[in-house]
Motif scaffolding. Sequence first.
Motif, PDB file in Angstrom:
ATOM      1  N   ASP A 114       0.948  -1.194   0.035  1.00  0.00           N
ATOM      2  CA  ASP A 114      -0.028   0.103   0.193  1.00  0.00           C
ATOM      3  C   ASP A 114       0.838   1.350  -0.082  1.00  0.00           C
ATOM      4  N   ALA A 115       0.680   2.012  -0.901  1.00  0.00           N
ATOM      5  CA  ALA A 115       1.553   3.275  -0.988  1.00  0.00           C
ATOM      6  C   ALA A 115       0.661   4.496  -1.525  1.00  0.00           C
ATOM      7  N   VAL A 116       1.324   5.533  -2.083  1.00  0.00           N
ATOM      8  CA  VAL A 116       0.667   6.594  -2.583  1.00  0.00           C
ATOM      9  C   VAL A 116       1.497   7.086  -3.821  1.00  0.00           C
ATOM     10  N   ILE A 117       0.757   7.576  -4.980  1.00  0.00           N
ATOM     11  CA  ILE A 117       1.566   8.137  -6.115  1.00  0.00           C
ATOM     12  C   ILE A 117       0.996   9.460  -6.302  1.00  0.00           C
ATOM     13  N   SER A 118       1.733  10.352  -6.868  1.00  0.00           N
ATOM     14  CA  SER A 118       1.486  11.849  -7.154  1.00  0.00           C
ATOM     15  C   SER A 118       1.430  11.299  -8.915  1.00  0.00           C
ATOM     16  N   TRP A 119       0.197  11.491  -9.313  1.00  0.00           N
ATOM     17  CA  TRP A 119      -0.015  11.372 -10.816  1.00  0.00           C
ATOM     18  C   TRP A 119      -0.937  12.547 -11.173  1.00  0.00           C
ATOM     19  N   GLN A 120       0.068  13.409 -11.964  1.00  0.00           N
ATOM     20  CA  GLN A 120      -0.462  14.587 -12.830  1.00  0.00           C
ATOM     21  C   GLN A 120      -1.190  15.548 -11.725  1.00  0.00           C
ATOM     22  N   GLY A 121      -0.405  15.782 -10.595  1.00  0.00           N
ATOM     23  CA  GLY A 121      -0.750  16.642  -9.441  1.00  0.00           C
ATOM     24  C   GLY A 121      -1.657  16.070  -8.568  1.00  0.00           C
ATOM     25  N   GLU A 122      -2.296  14.964  -8.562  1.00  0.00           N
ATOM     26  CA  GLU A 122      -3.021  14.109  -7.583  1.00  0.00           C
ATOM     27  C   GLU A 122      -2.539  13.285  -6.916  1.00  0.00           C
ATOM     28  N   ASP A 123      -2.807  13.281  -5.693  1.00  0.00           N
ATOM     29  CA  ASP A 123      -2.224  12.169  -4.609  1.00  0.00           C
ATOM     30  C   ASP A 123      -3.334  11.018  -4.669  1.00  0.00           C
ATOM     31  N   ILE A 124      -2.818   9.879  -5.364  1.00  0.00           N
ATOM     32  CA  ILE A 124      -3.944   8.626  -5.301  1.00  0.00           C
ATOM     33  C   ILE A 124      -3.251   7.251  -4.387  1.00  0.00           C
ATOM     34  N   PRO A 125      -4.007   7.009  -3.536  1.00  0.00           N
ATOM     35  CA  PRO A 125      -3.548   5.609  -2.874  1.00  0.00           C
ATOM     36  C   PRO A 125      -3.726   4.498  -3.728  1.00  0.00           C
ATOM     37  N   VAL A 126      -2.881   3.661  -3.767  1.00  0.00           N
ATOM     38  CA  VAL A 126      -2.439   2.573  -4.650  1.00  0.00           C
ATOM     39  C   VAL A 126      -1.987   1.292  -4.009  1.00  0.00           C
ATOM     40  N   THR A 127      -2.332   0.069  -4.429  1.00  0.00           N
ATOM     41  CA  THR A 127      -1.791  -1.034  -3.988  1.00  0.00           C
ATOM     42  C   THR A 127      -0.943  -1.856  -4.948  1.00  0.00           C
ATOM     43  N   ALA A 128       0.322  -2.286  -4.949  1.00  0.00           N
ATOM     44  CA  ALA A 128       0.996  -2.753  -5.804  1.00  0.00           C
ATOM     45  C   ALA A 128       1.129  -4.271  -5.808  1.00  0.00           C
ATOM     46  N   ARG A 129       1.343  -4.836  -6.756  1.00  0.00           N
ATOM     47  CA  ARG A 129       1.452  -6.485  -6.853  1.00  0.00           C
ATOM     48  C   ARG A 129       2.559  -6.658  -8.069  1.00  0.00           C
ATOM     49  N   LEU A 130       3.416  -7.619  -7.555  1.00  0.00           N
ATOM     50  CA  LEU A 130       4.568  -8.254  -8.304  1.00  0.00           C
ATOM     51  C   LEU A 130       3.923  -9.045  -9.607  1.00  0.00           C
ATOM     52  N   LEU A 131       4.152  -8.799 -10.813  1.00  0.00           N
ATOM     53  CA  LEU A 131       3.816  -9.651 -11.908  1.00  0.00           C
ATOM     54  C   LEU A 131       4.557 -10.689 -12.218  1.00  0.00           C
ATOM     55  N   GLU A 132       4.099 -11.932 -12.433  1.00  0.00           N
ATOM     56  CA  GLU A 132       4.636 -13.227 -12.640  1.00  0.00           C
ATOM     57  C   GLU A 132       4.303 -14.015 -13.857  1.00  0.00           C
ATOM     58  N   GLY A 133       4.911 -14.744 -14.204  1.00  0.00           N
ATOM     59  CA  GLY A 133       4.404 -15.784 -15.079  1.00  0.00           C
ATOM     60  C   GLY A 133       3.895 -15.249 -16.352  1.00  0.00           C
ATOM     61  N   GLU A 134       2.968 -15.652 -16.891  1.00  0.00           N
ATOM     62  CA  GLU A 134       2.128 -15.319 -18.129  1.00  0.00           C
ATOM     63  C   GLU A 134       1.678 -13.708 -18.126  1.00  0.00           C
ATOM     64  N   GLU A 135       1.194 -13.483 -16.839  1.00  0.00           N
ATOM     65  CA  GLU A 135       0.748 -11.864 -16.701  1.00  0.00           C
ATOM     66  C   GLU A 135       2.021 -11.010 -16.895  1.00  0.00           C
ATOM     67  N   ARG A 136       3.231 -11.434 -16.321  1.00  0.00           N
ATOM     68  CA  ARG A 136       4.392 -10.810 -16.298  1.00  0.00           C
ATOM     69  C   ARG A 136       4.881 -10.700 -18.077  1.00  0.00           C
ATOM     70  N   ASP A 137       4.895 -11.827 -18.491  1.00  0.00           N
ATOM     71  CA  ASP A 137       5.383 -11.876 -20.054  1.00  0.00           C
ATOM     72  C   ASP A 137       4.381 -10.983 -20.806  1.00  0.00           C
ATOM     73  N   ALA A 138       3.175 -10.798 -20.739  1.00  0.00           N
ATOM     74  CA  ALA A 138       2.230 -10.024 -21.191  1.00  0.00           C
ATOM     75  C   ALA A 138       2.395  -8.667 -21.094  1.00  0.00           C
ATOM     76  N   ALA A 139       2.703  -8.251 -19.688  1.00  0.00           N
ATOM     77  CA  ALA A 139       3.128  -6.926 -19.455  1.00  0.00           C
ATOM     78  C   ALA A 139       4.533  -6.430 -20.035  1.00  0.00           C
ATOM     79  N   TRP A 140       5.490  -7.402 -20.160  1.00  0.00           N
ATOM     80  CA  TRP A 140       6.835  -7.393 -20.561  1.00  0.00           C
ATOM     81  C   TRP A 140       6.837  -6.639 -22.056  1.00  0.00           C
ATOM     82  N   LYS A 141       5.772  -7.546 -22.750  1.00  0.00           N
ATOM     83  CA  LYS A 141       5.865  -7.288 -24.278  1.00  0.00           C
ATOM     84  C   LYS A 141       5.205  -5.683 -24.474  1.00  0.00           C
ATOM     85  N   ALA A 142       4.534  -5.429 -23.434  1.00  0.00           N
ATOM     86  CA  ALA A 142       3.558  -3.992 -23.837  1.00  0.00           C
ATOM     87  C   ALA A 142       4.511  -2.965 -23.241  1.00  0.00           C
TER      88      ALA A 142
END
Length: 171
Positions: A114-142
């Motif tokens: 659980d973290a916060v990002i500043s995106w285009q001047g707005e503070d947004i609470p976010v949750t992060a997840r490590l990508l693995e396997g096929e999901e990571r492979d698809a994201a890596w191509k993108a």
Amino acid sequence: MAPGIRSRAVVRSVQRVSSTRAFARVAPHLIPALDRAVHRLTRGKVLLSAQLLPGIVLTVRGARSGLERRTPLACMPEGPEKGAAGTGSWILVGSNFGRADHPAWTANLLAHPDAVISWQGEDIPVTARLLEGEERDAAWKAVLAFWPPYATYQARIDREIRLLRIVRRSA
């Protein structure tokens, strides 16, 4: 094309420079310091590096210290409005400019998702997840289609570059 960049030739030139080992030695010290200063001076409205690639400032607790850490990062917006406030998600790439070690911010997010990002001047609470396997492979191509120098970074190192997806969470 990335916001702020008008010419494909400029983008290609920057991609070539950012793929060099000299850039990997200098950039980790220079770019985040400049980004933090400009971000602070503009009250979160401007990131210099975001003139080339979309960017955020990540605020997350340190994995060991528990202290708040602020790190400017390039990101790849996802979703119907490409990460616009209120929608989407973002991919964070733990490339560390093609250096041997994982960047500290990835360990921080793995320990404290659980973290916060500043995106285009707005503070947004976010949750992060490590990508693995096929999901990571698809994201890596993108990611490679989005910013090809990441392939050069990966070829230069033995570790697998971490990809994390961050999504908006309730405040």
